[in-house]
Design an enzyme around this catalytic site. Structure first.
Site, PDB file in Angstrom:
ATOM      1  N   ARG A 222       0.845  -1.207   0.000  1.00 26.97           N
ATOM      2  CA  ARG A 222       0.000   0.000   0.000  1.00 26.97           C
ATOM      3  C   ARG A 222       0.881   1.258   0.000  1.00 26.97           C
ATOM      4  O   ARG A 222       2.116   1.166   0.029  1.00 26.97           O
ATOM      5  CB  ARG A 222      -0.901   0.016   1.230  1.00 26.97           C
ATOM      6  CG  ARG A 222      -0.116   0.149   2.534  1.00 26.97           C
ATOM      7  CD  ARG A 222      -1.029   0.220   3.734  1.00 26.97           C
ATOM      8  NE  ARG A 222      -0.302   0.764   4.873  1.00 26.97           N
ATOM      9  CZ  ARG A 222      -0.689   0.667   6.136  1.00 26.97           C
ATOM     10  NH1 ARG A 222      -1.800   0.023   6.432  1.00 26.97           N
ATOM     11  NH2 ARG A 222       0.010   1.208   7.095  1.00 26.97           N
ATOM     12  N   ILE A 224       3.092   4.523  -0.386  1.00 30.20           N
ATOM     13  CA  ILE A 224       4.205   4.934  -1.255  1.00 30.20           C
ATOM     14  C   ILE A 224       4.857   3.713  -1.923  1.00 30.20           C
ATOM     15  O   ILE A 224       5.235   3.753  -3.093  1.00 30.20           O
ATOM     16  CB  ILE A 224       5.251   5.720  -0.418  1.00 30.20           C
ATOM     17  CG1 ILE A 224       4.636   7.061   0.036  1.00 30.20           C
ATOM     18  CG2 ILE A 224       6.537   5.927  -1.187  1.00 30.20           C
ATOM     19  CD1 ILE A 224       5.439   7.812   1.089  1.00 30.20           C
ATOM     20  N   ASP A 243       6.044  -7.558   1.451  1.00 34.78           N
ATOM     21  CA  ASP A 243       5.341  -6.989   2.617  1.00 34.78           C
ATOM     22  C   ASP A 243       5.127  -8.079   3.664  1.00 34.78           C
ATOM     23  O   ASP A 243       5.429  -9.248   3.419  1.00 34.78           O
ATOM     24  CB  ASP A 243       4.001  -6.344   2.205  1.00 34.78           C
ATOM     25  CG  ASP A 243       3.704  -5.095   3.040  1.00 34.78           C
ATOM     26  OD1 ASP A 243       3.590  -5.215   4.283  1.00 34.78           O
ATOM     27  OD2 ASP A 243       3.586  -4.000   2.475  1.00 34.78           O
ATOM     28  N   ASN A 293      11.590   0.794   1.237  1.00 36.58           N
ATOM     29  CA  ASN A 293      10.465   1.684   1.552  1.00 36.58           C
ATOM     30  C   ASN A 293       9.791   1.354   2.875  1.00 36.58           C
ATOM     31  O   ASN A 293       9.288   2.257   3.547  1.00 36.58           O
ATOM     32  CB  ASN A 293       9.443   1.604   0.402  1.00 36.58           C
ATOM     33  CG  ASN A 293       8.099   2.171   0.799  1.00 36.58           C
ATOM     34  OD1 ASN A 293       7.913   3.376   0.860  1.00 36.58           O
ATOM     35  ND2 ASN A 293       7.140   1.288   1.117  1.00 36.58           N
ATOM     36  N   LYS A 300       5.878   8.529  20.613  1.00 35.36           N
ATOM     37  CA  LYS A 300       5.705   8.920  22.026  1.00 35.36           C
ATOM     38  C   LYS A 300       6.856   9.864  22.343  1.00 35.36           C
ATOM     39  O   LYS A 300       7.951   9.688  21.800  1.00 35.36           O
ATOM     40  CB  LYS A 300       5.844   7.709  22.982  1.00 35.36           C
ATOM     41  CG  LYS A 300       4.622   6.829  23.097  1.00 35.36           C
ATOM     42  CD  LYS A 300       3.695   7.319  24.193  1.00 35.36           C
ATOM     43  CE  LYS A 300       2.477   6.385  24.265  1.00 35.36           C
ATOM     44  NZ  LYS A 300       1.243   7.101  24.477  1.00 35.36           N
ATOM     45  N   ASN A 352      11.091  15.751  14.865  1.00 34.79           N
ATOM     46  CA  ASN A 352       9.648  15.945  15.032  1.00 34.79           C
ATOM     47  C   ASN A 352       9.229  15.554  16.440  1.00 34.79           C
ATOM     48  O   ASN A 352       9.743  14.569  16.991  1.00 34.79           O
ATOM     49  CB  ASN A 352       8.885  15.099  14.000  1.00 34.79           C
ATOM     50  CG  ASN A 352       7.471  15.571  13.794  1.00 34.79           C
ATOM     51  OD1 ASN A 352       7.118  16.691  14.195  1.00 34.79           O
ATOM     52  ND2 ASN A 352       6.650  14.740  13.185  1.00 34.79           N
ATOM     53  N   TYR A 358      11.890   7.462  15.427  1.00 36.29           N
ATOM     54  CA  TYR A 358      11.687   7.503  13.967  1.00 36.29           C
ATOM     55  C   TYR A 358      12.690   8.450  13.307  1.00 36.29           C
ATOM     56  O   TYR A 358      13.351   8.099  12.323  1.00 36.29           O
ATOM     57  CB  TYR A 358      10.253   7.968  13.717  1.00 36.29           C
ATOM     58  CG  TYR A 358       9.812   8.045  12.274  1.00 36.29           C
ATOM     59  CD1 TYR A 358       9.461   6.891  11.569  1.00 36.29           C
ATOM     60  CD2 TYR A 358       9.703   9.268  11.617  1.00 36.29           C
ATOM     61  CE1 TYR A 358       9.021   6.970  10.244  1.00 36.29           C
ATOM     62  CE2 TYR A 358       9.264   9.355  10.312  1.00 36.29           C
ATOM     63  CZ  TYR A 358       8.923   8.204   9.630  1.00 36.29           C
ATOM     64  OH  TYR A 358       8.480   8.281   8.328  1.00 36.29           O
ATOM     65  N   THR A 393      -1.434   9.480   2.549  1.00 38.26           N
ATOM     66  CA  THR A 393      -1.472   8.012   2.624  1.00 38.26           C
ATOM     67  C   THR A 393      -2.263   7.614   3.874  1.00 38.26           C
ATOM     68  O   THR A 393      -2.708   8.485   4.637  1.00 38.26           O
ATOM     69  CB  THR A 393      -0.059   7.399   2.770  1.00 38.26           C
ATOM     70  OG1 THR A 393       0.503   7.829   4.010  1.00 38.26           O
ATOM     71  CG2 THR A 393       0.860   7.770   1.648  1.00 38.26           C
TER      72      THR A 393
HETATM   73  P1  NAD Z   1       2.401   2.831   5.075  1.00 40.28           P
HETATM   74  O1  NAD Z   1       2.316   2.565   6.523  1.00 40.28           O
HETATM   75  O2  NAD Z   1       1.179   3.228   4.330  1.00 40.28           O
HETATM   76  O3  NAD Z   1       3.049   1.563   4.323  1.00 40.28           O
HETATM   77  C1  NAD Z   1       4.187   0.905   4.822  1.00 40.28           C
HETATM   78  C2  NAD Z   1       4.196  -0.519   4.324  1.00 40.28           C
HETATM   79  O4  NAD Z   1       5.348  -1.152   4.890  1.00 40.28           O
HETATM   80  C3  NAD Z   1       2.968  -1.298   4.784  1.00 40.28           C
HETATM   81  O5  NAD Z   1       2.406  -2.019   3.718  1.00 40.28           O
HETATM   82  C4  NAD Z   1       3.531  -2.224   5.859  1.00 40.28           C
HETATM   83  O6  NAD Z   1       2.835  -3.447   5.989  1.00 40.28           O
HETATM   84  C5  NAD Z   1       4.962  -2.438   5.377  1.00 40.28           C
HETATM   85  N1  NAD Z   1       5.838  -2.876   6.454  1.00 40.28           N
HETATM   86  C6  NAD Z   1       5.881  -2.390   7.717  1.00 40.28           C
HETATM   87  N2  NAD Z   1       6.769  -3.088   8.438  1.00 40.28           N
HETATM   88  C7  NAD Z   1       7.300  -4.039   7.637  1.00 40.28           C
HETATM   89  C8  NAD Z   1       8.254  -5.069   7.810  1.00 40.28           C
HETATM   90  N3  NAD Z   1       8.821  -5.286   8.994  1.00 40.28           N
HETATM   91  N4  NAD Z   1       8.550  -5.868   6.768  1.00 40.28           N
HETATM   92  C9  NAD Z   1       7.965  -5.679   5.571  1.00 40.28           C
HETATM   93  N5  NAD Z   1       7.047  -4.712   5.324  1.00 40.28           N
HETATM   94  C10 NAD Z   1       6.714  -3.900   6.358  1.00 40.28           C
HETATM   95  O7  NAD Z   1       3.565   3.919   4.903  1.00 40.28           O
HETATM   96  P2  NAD Z   1       3.763   5.035   3.789  1.00 40.28           P
HETATM   97  O8  NAD Z   1       3.101   6.265   4.237  1.00 40.28           O
HETATM   98  O9  NAD Z   1       3.482   4.512   2.431  1.00 40.28           O
HETATM   99  O10 NAD Z   1       5.351   5.274   3.942  1.00 40.28           O
HETATM  100  C11 NAD Z   1       6.320   4.515   3.252  1.00 40.28           C
HETATM  101  C12 NAD Z   1       7.705   4.980   3.666  1.00 40.28           C
HETATM  102  O11 NAD Z   1       7.825   6.382   3.505  1.00 40.28           O
HETATM  103  C13 NAD Z   1       8.014   4.688   5.133  1.00 40.28           C
HETATM  104  O12 NAD Z   1       9.379   4.327   5.259  1.00 40.28           O
HETATM  105  C14 NAD Z   1       7.748   6.026   5.811  1.00 40.28           C
HETATM  106  O13 NAD Z   1       8.487   6.170   6.985  1.00 40.28           O
HETATM  107  C15 NAD Z   1       8.184   6.990   4.731  1.00 40.28           C
HETATM  108  N6  NAD Z   1       7.533   8.322   4.842  1.00 40.28           N
HETATM  109  C16 NAD Z   1       6.181   8.491   4.636  1.00 40.28           C
HETATM  110  C17 NAD Z   1       5.601   9.760   4.754  1.00 40.28           C
HETATM  111  C18 NAD Z   1       4.131  10.042   4.504  1.00 40.28           C
HETATM  112  O14 NAD Z   1       3.712  11.207   4.591  1.00 40.28           O
HETATM  113  N7  NAD Z   1       3.304   9.072   4.213  1.00 40.28           N
HETATM  114  C19 NAD Z   1       6.415  10.843   5.095  1.00 40.28           C
HETATM  115  C20 NAD Z   1       7.767  10.630   5.306  1.00 40.28           C
HETATM  116  C21 NAD Z   1       8.326   9.369   5.163  1.00 40.28           C
END
Ligand code: NAD
Length: 452
Positions: A222, A224, A243, A293, A300, A352, A358, A393
């Site tokens: 799902r 990104i 995943d 990704n 917290k 943050n 994180y 997202t």
């Molecule tokens: P999301 O939570 O929608 O998707 C993350 C995916 O990673 C999920 O499908 C989850 O099941 C999978 N995942 C989690 N732990 C896992 C593991 N141990 N092994 C395999 N898969 C695993 O997140 P997103 O919003 O799409 O973000 C994707 C990346 O971008 C992340 O690294 C996040 O930190 C980074 N990010 C996102 C944002 C944002 O605004 N959405 C901003 C900054 C950074």
């Protein structure tokens, strides 16, 4: 998710109210839904200017002509003439006095860039400068381009800067195609460095950029990760979508729909690196593209954070990535000219509240790519990080309303980005033409105000 302000502004019953309240009116960003085209600038009016005798004019002209652009090199004649793209070669800037030419060339045209325009400034690399003054002058262009980005952003125009090493002019083809194209709708205010330290591919594909490449995307069920896997498929790559078990149903469905290979694996499991090595070796023979990704948040404040929150984030967001890389590199499964891309975050740039765990992992990835990239350069491999800002997202959808609204608006484009915007940047970094970019971290945040 749709944009509340865009909807209110569009509606005749509420548009007057948002105007009266002085709320932002975010423009609809022009995005691309298909793959790269061979002539992406066909029908585009490009203003190509030089300040203080830059040395890239010939190569820029060749790239733009091949990409189908209508090139203009003189200031506009009539008051209503508009340009889609402005490129300024400022690689010749050396002295404070040279800034005058920057003003002289751009002042007359600053209001001639159309909505959803693109501005790209090319600057000398400060560390290559002949004098201390020249190094300072080169760096000054960052302040200039970021300010211009804030001025033009509300019209959907993005402004970016590329420091170009003296021998890296030949690496600019894909840089122009990305930074001057619709793919960069949400990338603004960035400064990248283009060098010739990594081996360049002999031929650059113009379409289906990733045909014949094997890509692995973690966290691809799902958000990104999904958008990235789809985007890489669109450019012709063979994609492995990884995943966790809890997401396996969704993973199977999306992988089937895009014609990718699903792989259920928890990257933080102790035996994950060995399992990855085995699968890649047996089924694919090697990887050309690896997108780290998958990431989690366990927020917290530090004083209230239970230890397992700290450990889980360290494990998934950092330790698992380093372990997977070590195993795949050791097993020679990252092919020559490979592309490694890591998802950092604006939290890693600025920190943050409630995210000490994180932000540590995401900042660590910025340092990691800066160190790893040069180590692998000899084999033509590039390692870069992508730092998203507010992206629409499931993660950001779960935020409280006012926090979400504030996060969405705190950038020059006054709106959140789409997963596809991040996928575009990843796809660019994964492409053969991005051989000049190694060890960089690029934000995809609409020029977010936080940590800018
Ligand atoms: P999301 O939570 O929608 O998707 C993350 C995916 O990673 C999920 O499908 C989850 O099941 C999978 N995942 C989690 N732990 C896992 C593991 N141990 N092994 C395999 N898969 C695993 O997140 P997103 O919003 O799409 O973000 C994707 C990346 O971008 C992340 O690294 C996040 O930190 C980074 N990010 C996102 C944002 C944002 O605004 N959405 C901003 C900054 C950074």
């Amino acid at each position: 998710m749709s944009d509340l302000l865009q909807n209110l502004n569009k509606n005749p019953l509420t548009g007057w109210l948002t105007k009266a309240l002085g709320l932002p009116n975010p423009v609809i960003l022009a995005r691309e839904s298909g793959p790269y085209r061979a002539q992406p600038f066909k029908g585009k009016r490009v203003l190509l200017l030089g300040a203080a005798s830059g040395n890239l004019e010939t190569v820029l002209r060749q790239i733009l002509e091949a990409a189908g652009a209508e090139i203009h090199d003189a200031e506009p004649q009539s008051g209503d003439e508009r340009f889609d793209i402005l490129i300024l070669d400022a690689t010749g800037l050396e002295t404070t006095a040279d800034y005058n030419s920057l003003y002289e060339r751009l002042h007359p045209v600053a209001r001639r860039i159309g909505t959803n325009g693109r501005v790209l400034l090319l600057a000398p690399v400060p560390s290559e400068a002949k004098s201390v003054e020249a190094a300072g002058v080169a760096r000054g262009l960052e302040g200039f381009s970021r300010s211009l980005g804030k001025e033009l952003g509300p019209r959907g125009t993005t402004v970016n800067l590329a420091y170009v090493a003296h021998d890296a002019g030949e690496r600019l083809d894909m840089v122009l195609r990305f930074f001057c194209g619709p793919q960069t709708a949400y990338v603004s205010g960035q400064a990248i460095t283009v060098t010739a330290q990594t081996r360049a591919p002999e031929v650059l594909p113009r379409e289906q950029l990733l045909a014949g490449k094997v890509a692995l995307v973690t966290g691809a069920a799902r958000g990104i990760g999904l958008a990235t896997a789809q985007r890489l498929r669109q450019e012709g790559a063979e994609v492995i979508c990884l995943d966790i078990t809890a997401a396996s149903e969704e993973l199977g469905r999306v992988a089937r729909e895009m014609g990718a290979t699903p792989l259920t694996l928890d990257i933080s499991a102790g035996d994950a690196p060995q399992k990855l090595v085995q699968l890649v070796r047996e089924q694919f023979g090697g990887l050309d593209i690896l997108v780290h990704n998958a990431g989690i948040t366990r927020d917290k404040t530090l004083g209230k954070m239970p230890e397992h929150f700290w450990q889980q984030v360290m494990q998934v967001n950092l330790a698992a990535i380093i372990a997977a890389d070590a195993a795949l590199l050791e097993a020679q499964l990252i092919r020559d000219s490979g592309r490694l891309v890591y998802l950092s975050s604006m939290s890693g740039v600025a920190g943050n509240f409630g995210q000490t765990n994180y932000a540590t992992t995401k900042a660590a990835l910025i340092g990691y790519v800066a160190a790893l990239g040069p180590k692998l350069a000899e084999r033509g491999i590039c390692a870069n990080a992508v730092a998203p800002g507010f992206i629409e997202t499931a993660m950001t959808d779960a935020m409280p309303f006012f926090t979400r609204e504030a996060g969405r608006r705190l950038n020059s484009l006054k709106q959140g980005g789409q997963p596809r915007d991040v996928a575009e940047l990843i796809c660019f970094l994964a492409s053969p033409g991005a051989s000049g970019i190694n060890g960089n971290t690029i934000r995809v945040c609409g020029q977010g105000l936080i940590g800018a």
